[in-house]
Design an enzyme around this catalytic site. Sequence first.
Site, PDB file in Angstrom:
ATOM      1  CB  THR A  40      57.408-109.443 -46.985  1.00  0.00           C
ATOM      2  OG1 THR A  40      57.228-110.300 -48.110  1.00  0.00           O
ATOM      3  CG2 THR A  40      58.510-108.466 -47.312  1.00  0.00           C
ATOM      4  CB  THR A  41      54.723-114.087 -46.472  1.00  0.00           C
ATOM      5  OG1 THR A  41      54.608-113.502 -47.771  1.00  0.00           O
ATOM      6  CG2 THR A  41      53.452-114.809 -46.125  1.00  0.00           C
TER       7      THR A  41
ATOM      8  CG  ASP B 210      56.714-109.451 -52.390  1.00  0.00           C
ATOM      9  OD1 ASP B 210      57.554-110.057 -51.710  1.00  0.00           O
ATOM     10  OD2 ASP B 210      56.616-108.218 -52.393  1.00  0.00           O
TER      11      ASP B 210
ATOM     12  CG  ASP C  48      61.287-110.392 -52.824  1.00  0.00           C
ATOM     13  OD1 ASP C  48      61.315-109.157 -52.864  1.00  0.00           O
ATOM     14  OD2 ASP C  48      60.276-111.039 -52.507  1.00  0.00           O
TER      15      ASP C  48
END
Length: 565
Positions: A99-100, A66, A397
Amino acid sequence: MQRGLPMQPTVVLLKEGTDTSQGKPQLLSNISACLAIAETLASTLGPRGMDKLIVNERGEAQITNDGATILKLLDIVHPAARTLVDIARAQDAEVGDGTTSVVLLAAQLLKEIRGYIEEGVSPHIIMKGFRKAAELAIEHIKSVQITVDRSDPEQFRSLLLKCASTSMSSKLIHSEKPFFSKMVVDAVQCLDQEELNEKLIGVKKIPGGGMQDSVLVQGVAFKKTFTYAGAEQQPKSFVNPLIVSLNVELELKAEKDNAEVRVEHVADYQAIVDAEWEIIYRKLEAIEKTGAKVVLSKLPIGDLATQWFADRDIFCAGRVASDDLQRVVQAVGGSIQSTCSDIKREYLGTCGSFEERQIGGERYNLFKECPKAKTCTLILRGGAEQFIEEVERSLHDAIMVVKRAVKNGDIVAGGGAIELDLSSRIRKHALSIPGKLQLVMIAFAKALEVIPRQICDNAGLDSTDVLNKLRMKHANGEQWFGVDVDGVEGIRNNLEAFVWEPSLVKVNAISSATEAACLILSVDETVRAPQNEGGAARHGAAGTAREGARDAKAVREEKVAIAKV
């Protein structure tokens, strides 16, 4: 004779030792720092992304892929690079997924225009081009997004399952997608559909067993609290019990703990002791009169009260965690009482069944079939503790993605499809603009391709070949074609393959990445304050003083021991 020019006095603005870096080298240094972070995260993107094993200073290990968690654990100190940490956290808090992607996109934007900075193009022109391109991208997403009809509950639930499944495809639990997708959607649909407060979904982690042993409790489950003797004699299951939730201490305290009382006769002392016993018995009788069969309290329930309740077939649990008690009230109804007097029927809750049972190596209290259930509990099982923690992060998530889909209901195809569509639209639009803005917008379009390219690289596909095929498809108007990591061709229509994501994830990622890139481009000087040596000296002196005091105390204790001998 000619007079010399007057000497200019040296003006000192900053404290000695202050580090100042400015100009083009500073800007390029900031871009390099951001690219270093993106390089760390790049291999975690997509369904074939790798995991990172991060060990902190205490030797505790965490395995995760994550983006927000990795950046939080890395403890980055570079001031410009911390901007990327902030956007990853914001994306995680706002949307829960992507997020990445947001970090990779921001870093790629900076990489694409690095050459222009070296050639002397003004950062303001680049920022203007980025903002214009981001505006076009968000407008295009809103024009092509697909809104799912909410009037058909089955179809809407199917959409939510697809969104949860897509979110999990890059996680450690991707092999159990159908099992966990159903669990996540059921959990979100348990909540109040207006508020959708994800904090009311409790997560309890129990090492042991397999992932398939994880269960969703449509109500509340919490670990058995500390109990005194007598708890074993209490009943461990009820059907339709009345439940009272208290913020009251039911413990007989020693007299010296509470007050100092001076008495002249032993009878007076006995009267005080009897009065204390009378007070606690009055509280216990008041609770029994309510008809409640399950008594929960934030504060301790002592051995006297535990045995008293056991004699009357009442279950009690003290020291219940505040958030667990709050979720119990949300599920069973009633309210938390701060006194035992005048507890009316409407202040009590009820549930279809209550039981205490063994799950793995722990005993859990479970409240099921709750009439007012706006909360639920996920009980996660797995082999290693780090593994269960990563499962929890993956489910968080997915829960956030499903929550956004419930609120929004607009979706786009994932797997790099929407990014390539945006890239082709922005590139086409840029060719109609004269001047330097054209180059900046083409750089923005090229940067968007980092997502499908990285998905290909992580899956072991030939990214050049796959991207060429995708560009051809998008040029022919087939806008939902994206990367297929399983197929022979390497490409497919991801909308038909049910690789769906809420459009809000993409809108938020593009706007956050653009703002972060513009923020880093607008910084041309870093002023770093010198280390405060005086503070370090003070800390050292304090430490020496503490050590001296400890040594003196040890000497005194040794002398006392010798004297006793």
